[in-house]
Structures are given as structure tokens and as C-alpha cells.
Scaffold this active site. Sequence first.
Site, PDB file in Angstrom:
ATOM      1  CB  VAL A  47      -0.968  -0.020   1.095  1.00 49.83           C
ATOM      2  CG1 VAL A  47      -1.750   1.352   1.340  1.00 49.83           C
ATOM      3  CG2 VAL A  47      -1.799  -0.974   1.042  1.00 49.83           C
TER       4      VAL A  47
ATOM      5  CD  GLU B 158      -1.526 -12.103   2.994  1.00 49.85           C
ATOM      6  OE1 GLU B 158      -0.233 -12.215   3.250  1.00 49.85           O
ATOM      7  OE2 GLU B 158      -1.810 -10.939   2.634  1.00 49.85           O
TER       8      GLU B 158
ATOM      9  NE  ARG C 292       8.806  -3.401   1.701  1.00 51.96           N
ATOM     10  CZ  ARG C 292       8.217  -4.518   2.352  1.00 51.96           C
ATOM     11  NH1 ARG C 292       8.352  -4.230   3.783  1.00 51.96           N
ATOM     12  NH2 ARG C 292       7.156  -5.357   2.024  1.00 51.96           N
TER      13      ARG C 292
ATOM     14  CE  LYS D 272     -11.577  -5.709   3.655  1.00 52.26           C
ATOM     15  NZ  LYS D 272     -11.470  -6.583   2.596  1.00 52.26           N
TER      16      LYS D 272
ATOM     17  CG  ASP E  83      -9.998  -8.774   5.145  1.00 54.33           C
ATOM     18  OD1 ASP E  83      -9.607  -8.012   5.657  1.00 54.33           O
ATOM     19  OD2 ASP E  83     -10.867  -8.633   4.271  1.00 54.33           O
TER      20      ASP E  83
ATOM     21  CB  ALA F 278       8.402   4.801   9.166  1.00 54.04           C
TER      22      ALA F 278
END
Length: 435
Positions: free
Chosen positions: A21, A197, A56, A212, A208, A50
Site C-alpha cells: 500500500v 496469504e 524499501r 470491514k 477480514d 518509515a
Amino acid sequence: MQAPSLQRPALRAGLIGFGVVGSGTHGVLAANRQTIRARAGCAIDLTMVATRTASRAQAATDAGIEVTRCPMDLARHPELDVVIEAMGGTTDARDCVLEAIAHGKHVVTANKALLATHGEEIFAAATARGVTVGFEAAVAVSIPIVKALREGLVANEIEWIAGIVNGTSNYVLTQMGAGGSSYADALAEAQALGYAEADPLLDVGGGDAAHKLALLAAIAFGGPPRLDAVHVEGIRSLQAADFLHAARLGYAVKLLAVARRSEGQVQLRVHPALLPRNSLLARVDGRMNGIMVKGDAAGVTMYYGAGAGSRETASAVVADLVDLARALRGGGRMCVPPLGFHDDTFAPPRMRAMTDVRMRNYLRFTLQSPNAGPRVFEVLQRHGVLADKGTLTHDSLVMLANAVAESQMLAALRELETTEGVCAAPARLRIEELE
Ligand SMILES: NC(=O)c1ccc[n+]([C@@H]2O[C@H](COP(=O)([O-])OP(=O)(O)OC[C@H]3O[C@@H](n4cnc5c(N)ncnc54)[C@H](OP(=O)(O)O)[C@@H]3O)[C@@H](O)[C@H]2O)c1
């Protein structure tokens, strides 16, 4: 003579997490910089990231962004207007978000687990500090459902929301429905394709989708997210045979997240259900998400889009940043905690216990012989469950039953587990009737 520049100062953003993301958010902000600036009324500058992973960190440095290993550096940074939380989890993320709020920073997050678990505390802190928490990306990724509920449907009393909000489980169910695959085979395929996953428990266990749903219900009905009130069942015990019977009867099997208001109470539930094959939601296949909303004035509206992805999630993160920039730089105010949160005129809705929810059911019994069929009907009838005459073969009985309270259905099924001639625990799927 040249006109004086009306350019407003940039919105300065810090990003915690440079994974799927986070890097997507950077990518969209960079790729669409001019358009975003024009629409926001100012530039949105990503000034600090961060992350702890060297590759990354290098990618961020190469893009001219300052890097820190410590998320709290961003939460406390005096020159940031907004902190984007894209790290995931509910412990460090909670601490960082609360710290950022305490330092007067606005927050944008894609983290549904965080808000479903600690939303009440976070929204209260944001309200007290006069900052906003944007979470469009946390609910349905690229589908702008928070905006739809808060803006487009704001005039409506929401009657119900029904969604397919987990792409991994929807992929598994679509494969089971299409080819008669077993659950294990369909999940293995999803993992091989990178759609699931390595530990898919949160997806296939329904957790999950429950996160939501708790957020959707808070926006639609007011009050804080009520994860504790969501009845959750996943898809792990589904069997290929039931997909074949469902198809023959005109249904698809979907993992649904449903929030419904009736008789002054709200029911929140996530479970597999049969949906009429010709309904719009039943046609949301593969990894896609779909959400239907019934408002008392608007009627039924439907939203469809990707359920995961780097740029897809970033689209919603940046939408929240643009809203924030418009509100701040335009002198407006953004109302981000759920509608009615901390507003005495909206009493939080009362929750309906799952045992009181009335639904029709699909039932499949494995029998020692067809002679056990009448006994099954007799037990069901005694519990007030009236079924059609069903399809009886030498070793199974499949039927559709009338709408009864969950408590009645469970009592009948308990008795049938030990009824003579009924072999295994019956297979049972609720039937969702959206109107
Ligand atoms: N992926 C999607 O499609 C999607 C869609 C919607 C919402 N979301 C949500 O978005 C959030 C992020 O998901 P993701 O898929 O982007 O995860 P990800 O790829 O694993 O990225 C997480 C990032 O957070 C960083 N991070 C984690 N803990 C940290 C800590 N204590 N200090 C510093 N950095 C830390 C990681 O950095 P390191 O390099 O240090 O490990 C990594 O850069 C989650 O809440 C997820 O539920 C994801």
C-alpha cells in the site's frame, strides 16, 4: 503585469510502511502529481517514509524521500500535516496513530483491523483533537463506499448493506462453484497465484470481512465500530457437493457481510450464503468485491471493484488526502469519524442477537437409507421448520426450508445430528433474500 500566485502551500504527508500500500501510494502521488495538485488545490508532498527493510528504504531515498526506521519520528514530526498509516497490525499501528493525533496530525489509514478493533478510541481522540481520520482504503479498497454512504446516500435511512468484501474467499468460492473443486484445492490454487496469504485465516475465516462490516455499519447506522457484535463464520467447512446442489437450485454460494436494520435493531453477520444466481451480487466473481446498499429513498445501489492491490488501495488513500487538502487549504472542515459518532442526537443502534435472526435455509442430510427421510421431516416440523419435499436419493436428502429464527434452526439441527439413520452432521447454508 503578472497576477500574484494563488498557489496554496503543499499538504505535507509522512508515510508509515513502504510495502504494497505504501509504495502504491507513493507511485500514484508521483504518477498523477499534476492532476492531483489541480484537484486538491495544492500539491501533496510525500516528505518522509518509515520502513526497516533496506531495499524499501533505498527505493524511498532514490525518490528523494527522507527515510526513518522509527514510525514515531513521523507521528511527532513538527512539519507534517498528515500521517498515512500503511504498516498494518493493531499494536504498533494503534500507538503510532494515537501519537500522531496527539501531535495534531490528521491520519489516513488502510488498516481495517486497527479501526475495527480500536476505532472507538481513535475516533474519540481525533474528535477531541480536532483532526480527521480518513479510512476509505480500509473498507473496500478502490470502491468509494465510505464516500457513497457519507455523501451520495446521506439523505437516506440505510435499510441494509450486503457485500462481498474479501477477494481471497470470493476467488476460492468462485473456483468451487465453477469446477466442483474442493475447498483445499481452490485455496491451494489461490495461494499458488499469489491471491491468498501463506496464512489465509483472516480471509477464509471471515475475520477480514467482519472488520470491514463493522466499519460499514458504523458509517451507515452511527455509533462506534462494533466488531464484537458481528456473527462470523468462514468458508473452510464448505463442501463441493453443496455448490452443485446450489447451482441446480438456481443459487451461487458467496461469503456475505450483511448489516440490516429491522424493528429498531441492527444485525451484523458474516457467513457463507446462497444468493439467487441472477442477482447482481451473485455475479461478483473471482477476486472482485461488490457491495449493495438499500436506502429508503434511493432504493438499491450497487458498487463493484477490486478487493486488493497496490495502486487500487492507493487510489482510495490519495482520495482521502485530496479531501483533506481541499478541506484544510480551502478553509473547510472534514467530518471523518463515522456519522453520528459523539453526537447525542444519534443513539447507537441496538444490536440484534444472531439467534433472533430469521432466514431461509438450504439443508443437506447424509442418510443411511432413504427410509430415514420421513424422520428428518418429522424432527424439522416439530421445531417449526417447514421444508419443501426435497430431493431424496439413496443416501442423501437436499431441501430448502422456510424462514425461521436461527435458534429454531440450531435446535432442529442439534437433534438431527443424533437422529437414527442420519449419518453425518447436516450441511446447512442460509439463503440471503435481499429485498
Ligand atoms: N495489500 C492490499 O491490497 C491492502 C488492501 C487494503 C488494505 N490493506 C491494508 O494496508 C495495510 C498495509 O498492508 P500492505 O499489504 O501494504 O503490507 P506490507 O506490504 O506488509 O507493508 C507493510 C509495511 O509496513 C512497514 N512496517 C510494519 N511494521 C513496522 C514498524 N514497526 N516500523 C516500521 N515499519 C513497519 C513494513 O516495513 P518493513 O520494511 O520494516 O517490514 C512495510 O513497509 C494493512 O493494514 C492492510 O490490511 C492492504
